[in-house]
Design an enzyme around this catalytic site. Sequence first.
Site, PDB file in Angstrom:
ATOM      1  N   ASP A  13      -3.206  -1.161   2.176  1.00  0.00           N
ATOM      2  CA  ASP A  13      -3.203   0.293   2.460  1.00  0.00           C
ATOM      3  C   ASP A  13      -4.814   0.475   2.754  1.00  0.00           C
ATOM      4  OD1 ASP A  13      -0.940   1.875   2.739  1.00  0.00           O
ATOM      5  OD2 ASP A  13      -0.995   2.257   0.774  1.00  0.00           O
ATOM      6  N   GLU A  20       8.171   7.802   4.888  1.00  0.00           N
ATOM      7  CA  GLU A  20       8.359   8.145   3.499  1.00  0.00           C
ATOM      8  C   GLU A  20       8.753   9.646   3.577  1.00  0.00           C
ATOM      9  OE1 GLU A  20       4.835   7.399   1.318  1.00  0.00           O
ATOM     10  OE2 GLU A  20       5.737   8.650  -0.586  1.00  0.00           O
ATOM     11  N   ASP A  48      -2.079   2.241  -1.816  1.00  0.00           N
ATOM     12  CA  ASP A  48      -3.026   2.960  -2.612  1.00  0.00           C
ATOM     13  C   ASP A  48      -2.422   3.828  -3.696  1.00  0.00           C
ATOM     14  OD1 ASP A  48      -1.771   4.971  -1.030  1.00  0.00           O
ATOM     15  OD2 ASP A  48      -3.560   5.536   0.058  1.00  0.00           O
ATOM     16  N   SER A  49      -0.939   3.623  -3.961  1.00  0.00           N
ATOM     17  CA  SER A  49      -0.204   4.330  -5.031  1.00  0.00           C
ATOM     18  C   SER A  49      -0.964   3.680  -6.287  1.00  0.00           C
ATOM     19  CB  SER A  49       1.045   3.945  -4.806  1.00  0.00           C
ATOM     20  OG  SER A  49       1.603   2.708  -4.602  1.00  0.00           O
ATOM     21  N   GLU A 109      -1.917   5.683   7.462  1.00  0.00           N
ATOM     22  CA  GLU A 109      -1.117   7.148   7.370  1.00  0.00           C
ATOM     23  C   GLU A 109      -1.469   8.078   8.632  1.00  0.00           C
ATOM     24  OE1 GLU A 109      -1.397   9.449   3.807  1.00  0.00           O
ATOM     25  OE2 GLU A 109      -0.739   7.423   2.608  1.00  0.00           O
TER      26      GLU A 109
HETATM   27  O1  KIV Z   1       0.863   3.391  -1.366  1.00  0.00           O
HETATM   28  C1  KIV Z   1       2.154   3.050  -1.716  1.00  0.00           C
HETATM   29  O2  KIV Z   1       2.656   2.646  -2.435  1.00  0.00           O
HETATM   30  C2  KIV Z   1       2.913   3.332  -0.345  1.00  0.00           C
HETATM   31  C3  KIV Z   1       4.277   3.154  -0.495  1.00  0.00           C
HETATM   32  C4  KIV Z   1       4.824   4.557  -0.872  1.00  0.00           C
HETATM   33  C5  KIV Z   1       5.056   3.005   0.896  1.00  0.00           C
HETATM   34  O3  KIV Z   1       2.270   3.820   0.661  1.00  0.00           O
END
Ligand code: KIV
Length: 306
Positions: free
Chosen positions: A85, A184, A46-47, A117
């Site tokens: 995610d 993380e 979700d980044s 998460e």
């Molecule tokens: O969303 C993402 O890119 C992540 C990584 C930072 C592990 O969860």
Amino acid sequence: MNQRITITKLRRMKEEHQPISMITAYDYPSAKLAEEAGIDVLLVGDSLGNVVLGYDTTVPVTLDDIIYHTKAVRRGAEHTFIVADMPFMTYGIGRESTLKNAARIMQEGGAQAVKLEGGIDMVEDVSALVRAGIPVMGHIGLTPQSVHQLGGYKVQGKLEQEAEQLMKDAKALEEAGAFSIVLELVTEPLARAISAELSIPTIGIGAGRGCDGQVLVYHDILQYSSPYINKRFVKTYADIGSAIRTAIGSYVADVKGGVFPEEKHSFPMASEKLNQLYGGSADQQVPAHTEQREEPKPRDPVSNPN
Ligand code: KIV
């Protein structure tokens, strides 16, 4: 053709001390290039909210966003294990909705697993998903969806109490059936201790050298217009951002200077043919921007000279 990794293989890699490589991908080209480069696991993180959609946090990312991007990643990397995610508030608020949302990510998006998460608070969701046949990757330490609760992007596990809690979270996720856990922004000694304690692989980001694998964000390692390229834990491997900016700058200059297109980029047509069609001088009668253009055929090597 490389064989897609399985969760069993990932566990074996840990046992055999073979480091696991994971990178984020959000679209067809990023997935295709990462697969061609031999990545073990792709994460549709979700980044994407930060590096693709331009939000300040991952909180605005929706389930539909993740599904849309996972579909594109799937098309680009048919042979790679894809984790996607679960976005903010698509889990942890009722088992039924967690299951439904994860099912959409798998069925519509084409992911092989989901990541969510949280630690002990999420174990019920994790075990429900695993019982339903959905592989789950946990994510503890700095959990970006809770950034407002955590008070910023800070290293986790520095205090004894925090470290103890993270160890408990990791064990609880393993017991609930998670096949792997992302750590993380966790101190290196704690990440090493958690990795040694668990039989499932840990994947670190900003968690030092003691994890079983590593993950980084695609746009960070390529300096691809990421807001986070200067993070301490990011190693940059190329400066794609500068290359793209320079290339587009040259294109703009060529267009404005009348240097592009050249004859070799244009499609000729016999003038008699044109005269037959329009009964006179082509220059006088044919609007250059419409009738002179040939319709490109898909995959026609003439219309696509590269
Ligand atoms: O969303 C993402 O890119 C992540 C990584 C930072 C592990 O969860």
